[in-house]
Design a protein around this motif. Structure first.
Motif, PDB file in Angstrom:
ATOM      1  N   THR A 136       2.999  21.639  73.970  1.00 30.44           N
ATOM      2  CA  THR A 136       3.117  23.302  73.900  1.00 30.44           C
ATOM      3  C   THR A 136       4.683  22.859  72.801  1.00 30.44           C
ATOM      4  O   THR A 136       4.588  23.192  71.617  1.00 30.44           O
ATOM      5  CB  THR A 136       2.854  24.234  74.594  1.00 30.44           C
ATOM      6  N   TYR A 137       5.911  22.603  73.070  1.00 32.83           N
ATOM      7  CA  TYR A 137       6.800  22.710  73.055  1.00 32.83           C
ATOM      8  C   TYR A 137       6.960  21.355  71.404  1.00 32.83           C
ATOM      9  O   TYR A 137       7.629  22.183  70.320  1.00 32.83           O
ATOM     10  CB  TYR A 137       8.129  22.745  73.562  1.00 32.83           C
ATOM     11  N   LEU A 196      -3.933  12.012  89.413  1.00 34.81           N
ATOM     12  CA  LEU A 196      -5.010  13.049  89.445  1.00 34.81           C
ATOM     13  C   LEU A 196      -4.387  13.635  88.733  1.00 34.81           C
ATOM     14  O   LEU A 196      -5.075  14.900  87.967  1.00 34.81           O
ATOM     15  CB  LEU A 196      -4.198  13.404  90.864  1.00 34.81           C
ATOM     16  N   THR A 197      -2.950  13.588  88.143  1.00 33.98           N
ATOM     17  CA  THR A 197      -2.795  14.511  87.002  1.00 33.98           C
ATOM     18  C   THR A 197      -3.026  14.257  85.472  1.00 33.98           C
ATOM     19  O   THR A 197      -3.206  14.975  84.763  1.00 33.98           O
ATOM     20  CB  THR A 197      -1.072  13.972  86.526  1.00 33.98           C
ATOM     21  N   VAL A 198      -3.564  13.085  85.500  1.00 33.67           N
ATOM     22  CA  VAL A 198      -4.283  12.953  83.784  1.00 33.67           C
ATOM     23  C   VAL A 198      -5.470  13.314  84.224  1.00 33.67           C
ATOM     24  O   VAL A 198      -6.533  13.920  82.783  1.00 33.67           O
ATOM     25  CB  VAL A 198      -4.826  11.156  83.857  1.00 33.67           C
ATOM     26  N   VAL A 257       1.233  21.180  84.286  1.00 29.59           N
ATOM     27  CA  VAL A 257       1.836  21.866  83.739  1.00 29.59           C
ATOM     28  C   VAL A 257       3.084  21.663  82.410  1.00 29.59           C
ATOM     29  O   VAL A 257       3.409  21.944  82.094  1.00 29.59           O
ATOM     30  CB  VAL A 257       2.113  23.155  85.002  1.00 29.59           C
ATOM     31  N   LEU A 258       3.322  21.001  83.479  1.00 33.22           N
ATOM     32  CA  LEU A 258       5.283  19.503  82.827  1.00 33.22           C
ATOM     33  C   LEU A 258       5.296  19.751  81.473  1.00 33.22           C
ATOM     34  O   LEU A 258       5.043  20.129  80.512  1.00 33.22           O
ATOM     35  CB  LEU A 258       6.138  19.586  83.838  1.00 33.22           C
ATOM     36  N   PHE A 259       3.631  18.512  81.358  1.00 35.50           N
ATOM     37  CA  PHE A 259       2.791  17.826  80.471  1.00 35.50           C
ATOM     38  C   PHE A 259       2.998  18.873  79.563  1.00 35.50           C
ATOM     39  O   PHE A 259       2.646  18.757  78.224  1.00 35.50           O
ATOM     40  CB  PHE A 259       2.112  16.816  80.430  1.00 35.50           C
ATOM     41  N   LEU A 267      -3.595   7.859  73.896  1.00 32.76           N
ATOM     42  CA  LEU A 267      -2.846   9.375  73.533  1.00 32.76           C
ATOM     43  C   LEU A 267      -1.926   9.357  74.477  1.00 32.76           C
ATOM     44  O   LEU A 267      -1.816  10.905  73.781  1.00 32.76           O
ATOM     45  CB  LEU A 267      -4.733   9.121  74.575  1.00 32.76           C
ATOM     46  N   LEU A 268      -1.447   9.376  75.518  1.00 33.32           N
ATOM     47  CA  LEU A 268      -0.430   9.509  75.431  1.00 33.32           C
ATOM     48  C   LEU A 268       0.845  10.098  74.523  1.00 33.32           C
ATOM     49  O   LEU A 268       1.259  11.904  74.527  1.00 33.32           O
ATOM     50  CB  LEU A 268       0.027   9.137  77.510  1.00 33.32           C
ATOM     51  N   LYS A 269       0.694   8.858  74.066  1.00 34.60           N
ATOM     52  CA  LYS A 269       1.740   9.095  73.319  1.00 34.60           C
ATOM     53  C   LYS A 269       2.419  10.424  72.022  1.00 34.60           C
ATOM     54  O   LYS A 269       2.911  11.153  71.737  1.00 34.60           O
ATOM     55  CB  LYS A 269       2.402   7.805  72.483  1.00 34.60           C
ATOM     56  N   GLU A 270       0.731  10.302  71.679  1.00 37.10           N
ATOM     57  CA  GLU A 270       0.867  11.684  70.245  1.00 37.10           C
ATOM     58  C   GLU A 270       0.497  12.771  71.048  1.00 37.10           C
ATOM     59  O   GLU A 270       0.857  14.338  70.817  1.00 37.10           O
ATOM     60  CB  GLU A 270      -1.176  11.643  69.790  1.00 37.10           C
ATOM     61  N   TYR A 271      -0.132  13.080  72.421  1.00 35.07           N
ATOM     62  CA  TYR A 271       0.411  14.496  72.841  1.00 35.07           C
ATOM     63  C   TYR A 271       1.126  14.579  73.719  1.00 35.07           C
ATOM     64  O   TYR A 271       2.205  15.879  72.988  1.00 35.07           O
ATOM     65  CB  TYR A 271      -0.833  14.125  74.453  1.00 35.07           C
ATOM     66  N   LEU A 272       2.654  13.599  73.683  1.00 30.23           N
ATOM     67  CA  LEU A 272       3.755  14.180  73.929  1.00 30.23           C
ATOM     68  C   LEU A 272       4.523  14.288  72.836  1.00 30.23           C
ATOM     69  O   LEU A 272       5.488  14.954  73.225  1.00 30.23           O
ATOM     70  CB  LEU A 272       4.292  12.488  74.775  1.00 30.23           C
ATOM     71  N   GLN A 273       4.102  13.999  71.415  1.00 28.77           N
ATOM     72  CA  GLN A 273       4.720  14.071  70.087  1.00 28.77           C
ATOM     73  C   GLN A 273       4.080  15.941  69.777  1.00 28.77           C
ATOM     74  O   GLN A 273       4.534  15.601  68.421  1.00 28.77           O
ATOM     75  CB  GLN A 273       4.164  13.114  69.176  1.00 28.77           C
ATOM     76  N   GLY A 274       3.516  15.757  70.445  1.00 31.34           N
ATOM     77  CA  GLY A 274       2.325  16.956  70.144  1.00 31.34           C
ATOM     78  C   GLY A 274       1.583  17.298  68.893  1.00 31.34           C
ATOM     79  O   GLY A 274       0.921  18.297  68.050  1.00 31.34           O
ATOM     80  N   SER A 275       1.192  16.097  68.846  1.00 30.07           N
ATOM     81  CA  SER A 275      -0.088  15.532  67.411  1.00 30.07           C
ATOM     82  C   SER A 275      -1.072  15.765  68.140  1.00 30.07           C
ATOM     83  O   SER A 275      -1.920  16.224  67.403  1.00 30.07           O
ATOM     84  CB  SER A 275       0.631  14.484  66.585  1.00 30.07           C
TER      85      SER A 275
END
Length: 382
Positions: free
Chosen positions: A217-218, A160-162, A210-212, A93-101
């Motif tokens: 978003t980008y 907590l971030t998750v 917010v950073l993640f 999930l994190l991998k796909e999230y950071l790829q924006g998918s």
């Protein structure tokens, strides 16, 4: 069956008064059996009853016959498997999230090989696991480690971030409740300690969140731009609409404040008739009636085990709630294991307001019974 046989032979004596809460909970699950008989619900669902009773009795005997060291080892093993399930689900999930998918909220993986071609846990379940893991980390830190705690702080900030990224309102609320209690019962009241606590457990995780979200978003915007360019090239059109693609910040939408729960509750209540009010419809009655989770422990217990089963479920919950309140109010610094066990139980009990939680066999049930037996001295003798 072996337990019942030993009880009948007199080899095992159960002191009913001391174990009333456990007996009530066992009766609640047993009273789901008539629902399977008197309804057209799938008889295969009896496995939920068998699994629930098995885990209740297993953890009951572990608490009675294991030494304190063995019980602590059992907690470490539980933490390991809970964390393993979380990491296997979250990594992809994190991998796909950071790829924006894919956004983290509401997303899960179907037929994943990590779970034997079953669906991976949903975001709300993973968020719940995060909070329980945090509480166990607190427990281990306070009970066994008194120096070099930076690794524990990093782990807590990560989880907590998750939780914030998953955006489960229920778990975020329970995170605030649990950490407020931790601060009240363990911190010295000073401006310095307050600012330190807020920074570590709210400000820093929120900043990472917010950073993640910004990265997501980008990356998603970049994917949309690339798709538009490829589409236009394929049809020989001029690329002139890229500025019209908006930056889609991954915040959940609130079309319905209860996420459809009130609608489901009304639909369930509308389908209850005289017959299944008394007997229920057995395990997974919510799926049987509306093909959806009941999203409430009390409502699930009513439709699965009827009015009498509901009574036993409520009695069990009331006894457990008063016991954890008594333990928390009598908190002593040297009894960290009991304090955090109570917080874990409280989290699960409050979660049952908006989820079926421990009313059905699952992680919530296993965790609640495990930590309830830690704070309760059972009186079962051989």
């Amino acid at each position: 069956f072996s337990l019942l046989f030993l009880i009948m032979l007199g080899k095992i004596k159960i002191y009913f008064k001391e174990n009333l809460s456990l007996i009530f909970f066992i009766l609640y699950f047993l009273l789901q059996i008539p629902g399977l008989i008197f309804s057209t619900n799938k008889i295969d669902n009896i496995s939920f009853i068998v699994s629930s009773l098995t885990i209740l009795i297993t953890i009951f005997f572990i608490n009675e016959y294991f030494s304190n060291k063995e019980k602590k080892l059992f907690i470490f093993i539980s933490l390991f498997f809970l964390t393993l399930v979380f990491l296997l689900s979250f990594a992809l999930l994190l991998k796909e999230y950071l790829q924006g998918s894919n956004n983290l909220y509401g997303h899960f993986v179907e037929n994943t090989k990590f779970f034997f071609n079953k669906d991976s846990p949903r975001s709300s379940g993973l968020s719940r696991s995060c909070l329980i893991i945090i509480m166990i980390i607190y427990m281990i830190e306070k009970s066994f480690f008194h120096k070099n705690k930076i690794i524990f702080e990093i782990l807590k900030i990560f989880f907590l971030t998750v939780i914030f990224l998953f955006q489960s309102r229920t778990i975020i609320f329970l995170t605030f409740i649990s950490h407020t209690l931790i601060f009240i019962f363990q911190s010295r009241y000073s401006l310095k300690n307050t600012l330190k606590f807020l920074s570590l457990y709210f400000l820093i995780p929120f900043t990472f969140t917010v950073l993640f979200m910004g990265i997501y978003t980008y990356q998603k915007h970049k994917l949309e731009v690339n798709k538009t360019i490829e589409f236009n090239k394929e049809f020989g059109e001029v690329v002139d609409n890229l500025e019209a693609i908006e930056m889609d910040y991954p915040l959940r939408e609130y079309n319905d404040f209860t996420s459809g729960r009130i609608k489901d509750w009304k639909e369930i209540l509308a389908k209850i008739n005289t017959n299944n009010i008394f007997f229920g419809s057995g395990p997974q009655a919510d799926r049987f009636l509306i093909n959806q989770s009941a999203s409430n422990g009390i409502l699930y217990s009513l439709i699965s085990s009827g009015i009498i089963g509901l009574l036993f479920y409520i009695l069990f919950s009331i006894i457990v709630f008063f016991e954890i309140c008594k333990t928390i109010l009598n908190y002593r610094e040297k009894r960290n294991m009991y304090f955090y066990s109570c917080l874990i139980i409280l989290i699960i009990m409050l979660r049952s307001i908006l989820e079926t939680s421990y009313a059905v066999f699952g992680i919530d049930l296993i965790v609640l019974i495990t930590f309830y037996n830690i704070i309760k001295k059972q009186k079962l003798k051989i």
